[in-house]
Enzyme design. Structure first.
Site: not given
Ligand code: GLA
Length: 457
Positions: A191, A44
């Protein structure tokens, strides 16, 4: 939609046929039999709302085309066999009921095991079926595009399908957010949620507790471009990420304590806001009046909360932040509350499309980057340079995306100038740093892609 299980397709999409058959070929070569299905989960890119999901606030990501695909066959010998098309990732074998997830060693198959264990537990299976798996990943690693969660999600989906079960996207996404913590990082649920709930052609506003999603239509006269600064950051291999999570927790707890609330009940800024019945801008003012500038030493935190260091470890810290001796609380809190406001505004502007909408969205993205870089300190020099170059090259807005400390920027570029934008970024960033050969995978325009699904072989 999110209440439905991921789709099981009997046809492989035309544009994936070649890739899937290459994965199948590798599978046959390795295991001497044919796979019965493929599981697919995308990475993503987050448009706005960074480091606020684990504080309970909504975020605005979309799936990218780059994904993890796993070809799977079941086997009845009680074994899990994992292999990767990319031979730099070593093979792995274990018993389905006996394996350890080593959080001090974030090696690739541990992410698979997180999804495998999470799904086995969710389905209540002490002995899930054995599986042979050939994994192929196209999400760049350690680049802020969520390659690790895509693997966790894909492994969970593969395990569900192999065991002949169905659960809703929402349930699986929630479970994957929890089970990824077996690797030690205390991420939020962004995510995993977008990997399952993404829909072709639309970004999503994702909210938490309970998990929910809403489509957000992006302006049609812009293109979103991802650019990797090529500094790699594995968030499970350092304590930076969890230190931020803990700083947010401590800041919530100290404000709760000062406001005479039962501070031990508070782990997230959103819960604190709800308890205080304040708006986001009122929360910004409260942070300004309660938390001082500069670092809090651990001893000061203990004094304010009235606990020993041992007790603090129980109420607020994670295994890899026990040694951290000072915490920035005010800056982190100001970032989170202001970023949560930017996400709301971004969604509202997308929904109402006022005159000059793209300009407003661009400013929100630029402000988000500044806040990530200055207040949250989760950027790095290269990423700051890249964002600056993107804006100079014609982006209306540009910001780091994902956890940060390296990885990618996302830029919103008017469709009419995309070509000159790309040319300028190639010259000023990639060629200037001897990264010319990386351009093919590091710089690309992207559109909202579809979510995780199964394809019968
Ligand atoms: C990582 C974590 C997410 C989020 C991002 C920052 O990707 O897995 O849950 O906290 O960092 O936005």
């Amino acid at each position: 939609m999110a209440d439905q299980p991921p789709t099981v397709n009997s046809d492989i999409p035309e544009n994936s046929k070649e890739r899937f058959s290459l994965i199948k070929e590798q599978f046959v070569k390795k295991f001497g039999c044919e796979p019965i299905f493929f599981a697919r989960a995308p990475g993503r890119v987050n448009l706005i709302g960074e480091h606020i999901d684990y504080c309970g606030y909504g975020v605005l990501p979309m799936a990218v085309e780059q994904d993890i695909v796993i070809a799977v066959a079941t086997q009845d010998n009680g074994k899990l066999n994992l292999s990767n098309v990319d031979s730099q990732y070593v093979d792995f074998e274990c018993d389905v009921a006996k394996y350890e997830i080593n959080s001090s060693n974030p090696v690739w198959y541990n992410y698979f095991l997180c999804g495998f264990r999470g799904m086995s537990e969710m389905l209540g299976l002490t002995e899930p079926t054995g599986m042979q798996c050939m994994v192929h990943g196209l999400v760049p690693c350690n680049a802020g595009l969520s390659s690790s969660s895509a693997l966790v999600c894909c492994a969970a989906l593969a395990t569900m399908q192999a065991n002949g079960q169905q659960r809703s996207k929402k349930e699986i996404a929630d479970m994957c957010a929890s089970c990824e913590r077996y690797i030690g990082t205390q991420g939020g649920g962004m995510d995993q949620a977008i990997s399952f709930m993404a829909q072709m052609g639309t970004a999503k506003k994702i909210d938490f507790n309970p998990l929910r999603e809403e489509s957000v239509m992006l302006p049609s006269d812009v293109v979103f471009v991802v650019s990797n600064c090529c500094v790699e950051k594995n968030k499970a291999a350092s304590s930076d990420f969890n230190t931020r999570v803990v700083e947010c927790r401590l800041a919530s707890q100290i404000i709760a304590k000062v406001k005479n609330l039962d501070w031990r009940q508070f782990k997230r800024f959103a819960d604190l806001q709800r308890a205080l019945g304040a708006s986001l801008s009122e929360m910004v003012a409260i942070v300004g009046s309660v938390l001082h500038e500069g670092a809090y030493m651990k001893s000061e935190v203990c004094e304010v909360l009235g606990v020993s260091q041992e007790e603090l470890a129980q109420t607020s810290l994670s295994a890899n932040t026990l040694q951290v001796s000072e915490f920035q609380l005010r800056k982190r809190a100001l970032h989170v509350y202001s970023e949560a406001g930017r996400v709301e505004r971004f969604q509202e502007v997308c929904n109402t499309a006022p005159p000059g909408a793209s300009g407003i969205l661009g400013s929100l993205m630029n402000d988000s980057h500044t806040s990530c870089s200055v207040m949250y300190e989760c950027s790095c020099t290269e990423l700051d340079d890249l964002v600056k170059i993107c804006v100079e090259a014609g982006a209306i807005g540009s910001r780091l995306t994902g956890a940060g400390w390296g990885g990618c920027a996302i830029s919103m570029v008017p469709s009419s100038v995309v070509e000159s934008f790309l040319a300028a970024v190639v010259e000023k960033y990639y060629q200037a740093r001897g990264l010319g050969p990386r351009v093919g995978e590091a710089l690309f325009a992207t559109q909202p892609g579809s979510g995780a699904a199964v394809y019968l072989a």
